[in-house]
Motif scaffolding. Structure first.
Motif, PDB file in Angstrom:
ATOM      1  N   LEU A  35      -3.016  -3.023  19.444  1.00 47.76           N
ATOM      2  CA  LEU A  35      -3.213  -2.990  17.994  1.00 47.76           C
ATOM      3  C   LEU A  35      -4.436  -3.795  17.587  1.00 47.76           C
ATOM      4  O   LEU A  35      -5.243  -3.360  16.758  1.00 47.76           O
ATOM      5  CB  LEU A  35      -1.974  -3.533  17.282  1.00 47.76           C
ATOM      6  CG  LEU A  35      -2.020  -3.525  15.745  1.00 47.76           C
ATOM      7  CD1 LEU A  35      -2.201  -2.107  15.223  1.00 47.76           C
ATOM      8  CD2 LEU A  35      -0.755  -4.156  15.174  1.00 47.76           C
ATOM      9  N   LEU A  36      -4.600  -4.971  18.184  1.00 45.53           N
ATOM     10  CA  LEU A  36      -5.748  -5.818  17.845  1.00 45.53           C
ATOM     11  C   LEU A  36      -7.056  -5.183  18.312  1.00 45.53           C
ATOM     12  O   LEU A  36      -8.081  -5.275  17.625  1.00 45.53           O
ATOM     13  CB  LEU A  36      -5.572  -7.204  18.470  1.00 45.53           C
ATOM     14  CG  LEU A  36      -4.343  -7.985  17.996  1.00 45.53           C
ATOM     15  CD1 LEU A  36      -4.286  -9.351  18.662  1.00 45.53           C
ATOM     16  CD2 LEU A  36      -4.338  -8.131  16.481  1.00 45.53           C
ATOM     17  N   THR A  99      -3.169  -1.169  10.341  1.00 48.71           N
ATOM     18  CA  THR A  99      -1.948  -1.977  10.470  1.00 48.71           C
ATOM     19  C   THR A  99      -0.908  -1.781   9.371  1.00 48.71           C
ATOM     20  O   THR A  99       0.248  -2.143   9.571  1.00 48.71           O
ATOM     21  CB  THR A  99      -2.302  -3.479  10.508  1.00 48.71           C
ATOM     22  OG1 THR A  99      -2.893  -3.876   9.250  1.00 48.71           O
ATOM     23  CG2 THR A  99      -3.279  -3.774  11.633  1.00 48.71           C
ATOM     24  N   TRP A 100      -1.291  -1.253   8.222  1.00 50.74           N
ATOM     25  CA  TRP A 100      -0.363  -1.230   7.087  1.00 50.74           C
ATOM     26  C   TRP A 100       0.968  -0.561   7.436  1.00 50.74           C
ATOM     27  O   TRP A 100       2.042  -1.043   7.076  1.00 50.74           O
ATOM     28  CB  TRP A 100      -1.005  -0.525   5.901  1.00 50.74           C
ATOM     29  CG  TRP A 100      -0.136  -0.535   4.676  1.00 50.74           C
ATOM     30  CD1 TRP A 100       0.662   0.477   4.214  1.00 50.74           C
ATOM     31  CD2 TRP A 100       0.030  -1.612   3.739  1.00 50.74           C
ATOM     32  NE1 TRP A 100       1.308   0.105   3.061  1.00 50.74           N
ATOM     33  CE2 TRP A 100       0.935  -1.181   2.746  1.00 50.74           C
ATOM     34  CE3 TRP A 100      -0.508  -2.899   3.651  1.00 50.74           C
ATOM     35  CZ2 TRP A 100       1.323  -1.987   1.676  1.00 50.74           C
ATOM     36  CZ3 TRP A 100      -0.131  -3.701   2.578  1.00 50.74           C
ATOM     37  CH2 TRP A 100       0.780  -3.254   1.616  1.00 50.74           C
ATOM     38  N   ASN A 101       0.918   0.557   8.128  1.00 49.16           N
ATOM     39  CA  ASN A 101       2.129   1.297   8.471  1.00 49.16           C
ATOM     40  C   ASN A 101       2.637   0.992   9.883  1.00 49.16           C
ATOM     41  O   ASN A 101       3.553   1.667  10.359  1.00 49.16           O
ATOM     42  CB  ASN A 101       1.881   2.802   8.333  1.00 49.16           C
ATOM     43  CG  ASN A 101       1.618   3.207   6.891  1.00 49.16           C
ATOM     44  OD1 ASN A 101       2.288   2.746   5.976  1.00 49.16           O
ATOM     45  ND2 ASN A 101       0.615   4.061   6.695  1.00 49.16           N
ATOM     46  N   SER A 102       2.060  -0.004  10.512  1.00 52.16           N
ATOM     47  CA  SER A 102       2.492  -0.349  11.865  1.00 52.16           C
ATOM     48  C   SER A 102       3.836  -1.075  11.837  1.00 52.16           C
ATOM     49  O   SER A 102       4.043  -1.983  11.020  1.00 52.16           O
ATOM     50  CB  SER A 102       1.450  -1.252  12.540  1.00 52.16           C
ATOM     51  OG  SER A 102       1.950  -1.753  13.764  1.00 52.16           O
ATOM     52  N   PRO A 103       4.760  -0.709  12.722  1.00 53.17           N
ATOM     53  CA  PRO A 103       6.043  -1.431  12.798  1.00 53.17           C
ATOM     54  C   PRO A 103       5.873  -2.889  13.230  1.00 53.17           C
ATOM     55  O   PRO A 103       6.777  -3.697  13.046  1.00 53.17           O
ATOM     56  CB  PRO A 103       6.837  -0.627  13.836  1.00 53.17           C
ATOM     57  CG  PRO A 103       5.806   0.120  14.622  1.00 53.17           C
ATOM     58  CD  PRO A 103       4.699   0.412  13.674  1.00 53.17           C
ATOM     59  N   GLU A 104       4.717  -3.214  13.782  1.00 53.76           N
ATOM     60  CA  GLU A 104       4.468  -4.592  14.198  1.00 53.76           C
ATOM     61  C   GLU A 104       4.183  -5.513  13.008  1.00 53.76           C
ATOM     62  O   GLU A 104       4.281  -6.737  13.136  1.00 53.76           O
ATOM     63  CB  GLU A 104       3.286  -4.643  15.171  1.00 53.76           C
ATOM     64  CG  GLU A 104       3.554  -3.975  16.503  1.00 53.76           C
ATOM     65  CD  GLU A 104       2.444  -4.251  17.513  1.00 53.76           C
ATOM     66  OE1 GLU A 104       1.970  -5.407  17.580  1.00 53.76           O
ATOM     67  OE2 GLU A 104       2.042  -3.304  18.207  1.00 53.76           O
ATOM     68  N   ALA A 166       0.848  -8.654  -0.149  1.00 56.92           N
ATOM     69  CA  ALA A 166       0.865  -7.268  -0.620  1.00 56.92           C
ATOM     70  C   ALA A 166       1.896  -6.447   0.158  1.00 56.92           C
ATOM     71  O   ALA A 166       2.615  -5.626  -0.419  1.00 56.92           O
ATOM     72  CB  ALA A 166      -0.520  -6.644  -0.466  1.00 56.92           C
ATOM     73  N   LYS A 167       1.964  -6.686   1.452  1.00 56.22           N
ATOM     74  CA  LYS A 167       2.925  -5.967   2.294  1.00 56.22           C
ATOM     75  C   LYS A 167       4.353  -6.344   1.912  1.00 56.22           C
ATOM     76  O   LYS A 167       5.236  -5.466   1.828  1.00 56.22           O
ATOM     77  CB  LYS A 167       2.658  -6.291   3.764  1.00 56.22           C
ATOM     78  CG  LYS A 167       3.602  -5.606   4.748  1.00 56.22           C
ATOM     79  CD  LYS A 167       3.429  -4.095   4.746  1.00 56.22           C
ATOM     80  CE  LYS A 167       4.258  -3.463   5.862  1.00 56.22           C
ATOM     81  NZ  LYS A 167       4.141  -1.990   5.859  1.00 56.22           N
ATOM     82  N   ILE A 168       4.593  -7.617   1.677  1.00 52.02           N
ATOM     83  CA  ILE A 168       5.925  -8.072   1.270  1.00 52.02           C
ATOM     84  C   ILE A 168       6.310  -7.434  -0.063  1.00 52.02           C
ATOM     85  O   ILE A 168       7.447  -6.965  -0.247  1.00 52.02           O
ATOM     86  CB  ILE A 168       5.956  -9.613   1.168  1.00 52.02           C
ATOM     87  CG1 ILE A 168       5.795 -10.233   2.570  1.00 52.02           C
ATOM     88  CG2 ILE A 168       7.262 -10.088   0.532  1.00 52.02           C
ATOM     89  CD1 ILE A 168       5.571 -11.732   2.544  1.00 52.02           C
ATOM     90  N   ALA A 169       5.359  -7.423  -1.002  1.00 56.78           N
ATOM     91  CA  ALA A 169       5.618  -6.812  -2.308  1.00 56.78           C
ATOM     92  C   ALA A 169       5.937  -5.323  -2.157  1.00 56.78           C
ATOM     93  O   ALA A 169       6.834  -4.791  -2.829  1.00 56.78           O
ATOM     94  CB  ALA A 169       4.420  -7.012  -3.223  1.00 56.78           C
ATOM     95  N   ALA A 170       5.203  -4.640  -1.279  1.00 54.44           N
ATOM     96  CA  ALA A 170       5.439  -3.211  -1.054  1.00 54.44           C
ATOM     97  C   ALA A 170       6.825  -2.983  -0.466  1.00 54.44           C
ATOM     98  O   ALA A 170       7.513  -2.017  -0.835  1.00 54.44           O
ATOM     99  CB  ALA A 170       4.372  -2.650  -0.114  1.00 54.44           C
TER     100      ALA A 170
END
Length: 252
Positions: A35-36, A99-104, A166-170
């Motif tokens: 991923l990185l 990364t936004w939709n990555s399960p990681e 932002a991810k937490i809010a989503a």
């Protein structure tokens, strides 16, 4: 040969050290190397896009103002409206798209890891380009190792904090808070970046003016150089302090 090795180490080691430092602080769940690496590879086309966008808008700015880096207003506009926003936007996109939709992406610190990876990749390539084209590569590599790598890294840390928010809010379905944090993830690093570059570009401009000055004008320019240099030192020191306080706090 030794000279070349020193320059090479100065150009690469800071990025490697900062990258692995972030990995070490990611204690809950390490991100996969694949991923990185994907983030790093994604930055290559975005780096090209950055160069194109900056070149186009710099040309428009020069055409519109009839000035260049010898003019203080031009420097401010160039740094705050072109360099900062363009570079931070594309670094953000390099992390966001991969990364936004990555399960990681399941921990708050993950956003910092992703954004610092994109930032360090960008800084590494930019650093190499500056050193290869510099008249004094050793001096350039030392200065960029001290100032530019930590700077880009801090922009990535700040960006990562807002990106994670932002991810937490989503995840909680709060679209308004998500949009706000995505906006801040780009805006805040862009403003800090713009401030640093404005100070950095102002020093050679003032030094050139000083060469042709005399009397009271020379005194005023000397004081301005001291003030700008002092402000630049404060920004660099502040960068280091903010960097380590933020990243250690977020890793807990």
């Amino acid at each position: 040969m030794v000279f070349a090795i020193i320059i090479f180490l100065l150009a690469t080691v800071p990025a490697v050290v900062l990258f692995f430092m972030t990995r070490a602080l990611d204690k809950k769940e390490k991100e996969s190397p694949v991923l990185l690496l994907t983030i790093a590879l994604m930055m290559l086309p975005f780096l090209i896009a950055t160069i194109i966008v900056e070149g186009v808008f710099q040309g428009l700015l020069s055409w519109g103002t009839g000035a260049g880096l010898e003019h203080p207003v031009y420097i401010i506009l160039y740094c705050f409206l072109i360099i900062g926003p363009a570079e931070e936007l594309f670094k953000f996109l390099g992390a966001r798209i991969t990364t936004w939709n990555s399960p990681e992406f399941n921990c708050k610190f993950d956003g910092i890891v992703y954004c610092t990876t994109s930032a360090l990749t960008f800084a590494f390539i930019e650093n190499a380009a500056y050193i290869l084209t510099a008249d004094t590569p050793l001096v350039t590599s030392i200065m960029r190792a001290i100032c530019c790598f930590p700077g880009h890294f801090m922009y990535g840390v700040v960006m990562g904090v807002f990106y994670s928010n932002a991810k937490i809010a989503a995840n909680f379905g709060d679209k308004k808070k998500k949009r706000k944090n995505i906006f801040l993830a780009i805006l805040i690093p862009a403003l800090i970046h713009g401030l640093y570059d404005t100070l950095a570009f102002s020093l050679p401009m003032l030094a050139t003016e000083l060469e042709y000055a005399s009397g009271s004008e020379e005194t005023a320019l000397t004081l301005a150089i001291v003030a700008v240099f002092g402000a630049l030192v404060l920004v660099v020191v502040g960068t280091y302090i903010t960097l380590f306080v933020t990243i250690i706090k977020q890793s807990k």
